[in-house]
Design an enzyme around this catalytic site. Structure first.
Site, PDB file in Angstrom:
ATOM      1  N   HIS A  57     -15.410   4.328  -3.155  1.00  0.00           N
ATOM      2  CA  HIS A  57     -15.857   3.016  -2.684  1.00  0.00           C
ATOM      3  C   HIS A  57     -17.018   2.575  -3.570  1.00  0.00           C
ATOM      4  O   HIS A  57     -18.056   3.239  -3.618  1.00  0.00           O
ATOM      5  CB  HIS A  57     -16.294   3.066  -1.224  1.00  0.00           C
ATOM      6  CG  HIS A  57     -16.699   1.725  -0.683  1.00  0.00           C
ATOM      7  ND1 HIS A  57     -15.829   0.905   0.002  1.00  0.00           N
ATOM      8  CD2 HIS A  57     -17.875   1.050  -0.756  1.00  0.00           C
ATOM      9  CE1 HIS A  57     -16.452  -0.208   0.338  1.00  0.00           C
ATOM     10  NE2 HIS A  57     -17.701  -0.146  -0.115  1.00  0.00           N
ATOM     11  N   CYS A  58     -16.826   1.477  -4.281  1.00  0.00           N
ATOM     12  CA  CYS A  58     -17.836   1.020  -5.240  1.00  0.00           C
ATOM     13  C   CYS A  58     -18.742  -0.009  -4.581  1.00  0.00           C
ATOM     14  O   CYS A  58     -18.289  -1.095  -4.210  1.00  0.00           O
ATOM     15  CB  CYS A  58     -17.162   0.417  -6.472  1.00  0.00           C
ATOM     16  SG  CYS A  58     -18.333  -0.149  -7.727  1.00  0.00           S
ATOM     17  N   PRO A  59     -20.030   0.279  -4.429  1.00  0.00           N
ATOM     18  CA  PRO A  59     -20.929  -0.707  -3.814  1.00  0.00           C
ATOM     19  C   PRO A  59     -21.187  -1.911  -4.713  1.00  0.00           C
ATOM     20  O   PRO A  59     -21.575  -2.967  -4.214  1.00  0.00           O
ATOM     21  CB  PRO A  59     -22.209   0.101  -3.570  1.00  0.00           C
ATOM     22  CG  PRO A  59     -22.170   1.195  -4.581  1.00  0.00           C
ATOM     23  CD  PRO A  59     -20.728   1.536  -4.767  1.00  0.00           C
ATOM     24  N   GLY A  76     -18.271  -4.048  -3.898  1.00  0.00           N
ATOM     25  CA  GLY A  76     -18.099  -4.241  -2.462  1.00  0.00           C
ATOM     26  C   GLY A  76     -16.681  -4.024  -1.991  1.00  0.00           C
ATOM     27  O   GLY A  76     -16.195  -4.744  -1.116  1.00  0.00           O
TER      28      GLY A  76
END
Length: 439
Positions: free
Chosen positions: A180-182, A185
């Site tokens: 999950h890439c912040p 998003g």
């Protein structure tokens, strides 16, 4: 004359309007825009920061560097420096939106747990009870001749396909889950990994482009005014800021590009690499360098399994299930309602004859935070009731322990006396009522 209006819902068009769409009843943590046309993660606000970090330095470059280089070079060459910078930036922002705003490969949830293999319906045993059939915690599947274990997901009520994992941030099972890439998003999975890599790689090239032309502009000033390079740098502070900024950024995005090139060449995901999945065993998905790259960049992306804008019929009310029959999940068993992550389910005693007794089950420990991802809930099969409670008020079920020592539900003598008193008053009341009716 008064005409009775037709009942509501008789018009099929009105009923169709009343039916919600899939994105309106979505159980994950995603955020939808434009009526379900775009799906983002719950941390979509970080996307604005990412856009600012890309657009702001390019704007400074075009105003203070590229515009000056247009005067130093010939007409077409000077304009092309700015045009390439602007076009490449728009291309990168487009890749960012495609990566962030599309379904990464979410697997739709099941409404009910799957039936165990070999289950042919309730088999009668002694005392009219039905045996409990537990779903296995894991199952073995064969991938390219290798046996791979797949886990059961309590939240989505399904067995995850190989390389699938449950994201604790978006609360969805994602196919070929990478991470999950912040910064975008969104989860990175089967349907957007290609665009994510292209975004990171293109951003690296943009940093090198800006970094290089800033030095070109400094050298033009040095040669034109016959001064030292340090004095030339003081005459263009914007170039110095951009050089420092792009130098730091290229280590981040460039390092990420190199890391994902390694993952693609070995056909791994970030999730698998961080968990050392293939350090002690063979990677069943590795098919050679060329085939691995073809799988990522030259194969068709599968269609989404979710129709977010489709209308869904309203679910009927849940029918109560007998606790003593049917089957249960490997952890809790979805015999009572829908067990969601973060919710506290209730266990209702069936047929006890003394009201409804409810007990909240502690949901601590549902989150398995290995590596920052929620992979699976703990095994709770040891604390489930085995005996049927139907019509047996004197036997009390064992409580599901959820990692604690099992206990039993006991009914205090005061409650039993109160129940007996209520039953006696009901009989007396009914008897007096019948006498009154007879008189």
């Amino acid at each position: 004359m008064y005409v009775v209006p037709p009942p509501q819902g008789s018009d099929p068009r009105a009923a169709d309007v009343a039916e919600p769409r899939t994105y309106q009843k979505w159980k994950g943590s995603n955020i939808f825009l434009l009526e379900g046309r775009f799906i983002f993660g719950p941390d979509v606000r970080s996307l604005l920061l990412t856009i600012l970090l890309i657009a702001a330095p390019v704007t400074i470059f075009c105003v203070f560097v590229a515009r000056k280089l247009m005067d130093d070079y010939s007409h077409h060459l000077g304009i092309s420096i700015m045009v390439i910078a602007v076009a490449f930036t728009l291309y990168i922002l487009g890749l960012l939106m495609v990566t962030s705003g599309r379904d990464p490969g979410i697997i739709p949830r099941n409404a009910h747990p799957p039936e165990p293999e070999g289950y042919d319906g309730p088999a009668e045993v002694g005392g009219g009870q039905t045996p409990q059939l537990r779903l296995p915690r894991m199952k073995d599947v064969v991938v390219n001749g290798f046996t791979v274990k797949v886990k059961y997901c309590d939240t989505c009520m399904l067995y995850r396909p190989p390389r699938c994992s449950h994201c604790s941030i978006c609360n969805n099972c994602v196919e070929r889950f990478d991470h999950h890439c912040p910064w975008v998003g969104q989860c990175i999975g089967l349907r957007n990994y290609r665009y994510f890599f292209m975004f990171v790689f293109s951003t690296t090239l943009l940093c090198i482009y800006v970094f290089g032309f800033c030095w070109v502009y400094i050298m033009r000033i040095k040669n034109a005014e016959q001064i030292t390079i340090w004095k030339a740098m003081t005459k263009t502070p914007a170039s110095i800021v951009l050089i420092v900024y792009t130098f730091i950024s290229v280590w981040f995005v460039g390092g990420l590009t190199v890391f994902h090139l390694y993952l693609i060449s070995t056909n791994q995901t970030t999730y698998e690499n961080f968990r050392y999945r293939y350090d002690q065993r063979t990677n069943p998905y590795h098919r050679g360098l060329v085939e691995n790259f073809k799988e990522i960049f030259f194969t068709s992306i599968p269609s989404s399994k979710n129709k977010f804008r489709a209308r869904v019929p309203r679910e009927p009310g849940l029918q109560p299930r007998s606790v003593g029959g049917g089957f249960i999940s490997p952890n809790m068993g979805k015999t009572v309602g829908d067990l969601e992550m973060g919710r506290k389910p209730t266990w209702r005693e069936a047929g006890a004859g003394v009201g409804d007794f409810e007990q909240g089950l502690n949901n601590d420990g549902l989150d398995n935070k290995e590596g920052g991802f929620d992979d699976a809930s703990p095994d709770l099969s040891q604390g489930l009731p085995v005996e049927s409670m139907e019509g047996r008020a004197g036997i009390h079920p064992r409580r599901s322990s959820w990692g604690r020592k099992s206990g039993s539900w006991e009914i205090s003598p005061e409650v039993l006396a109160l129940a007996a008193g209520v039953g006696e008053s009901n009989r007396v009341g009914s008897g007096s009522g019948s006498k009154t009716a007879g008189n």
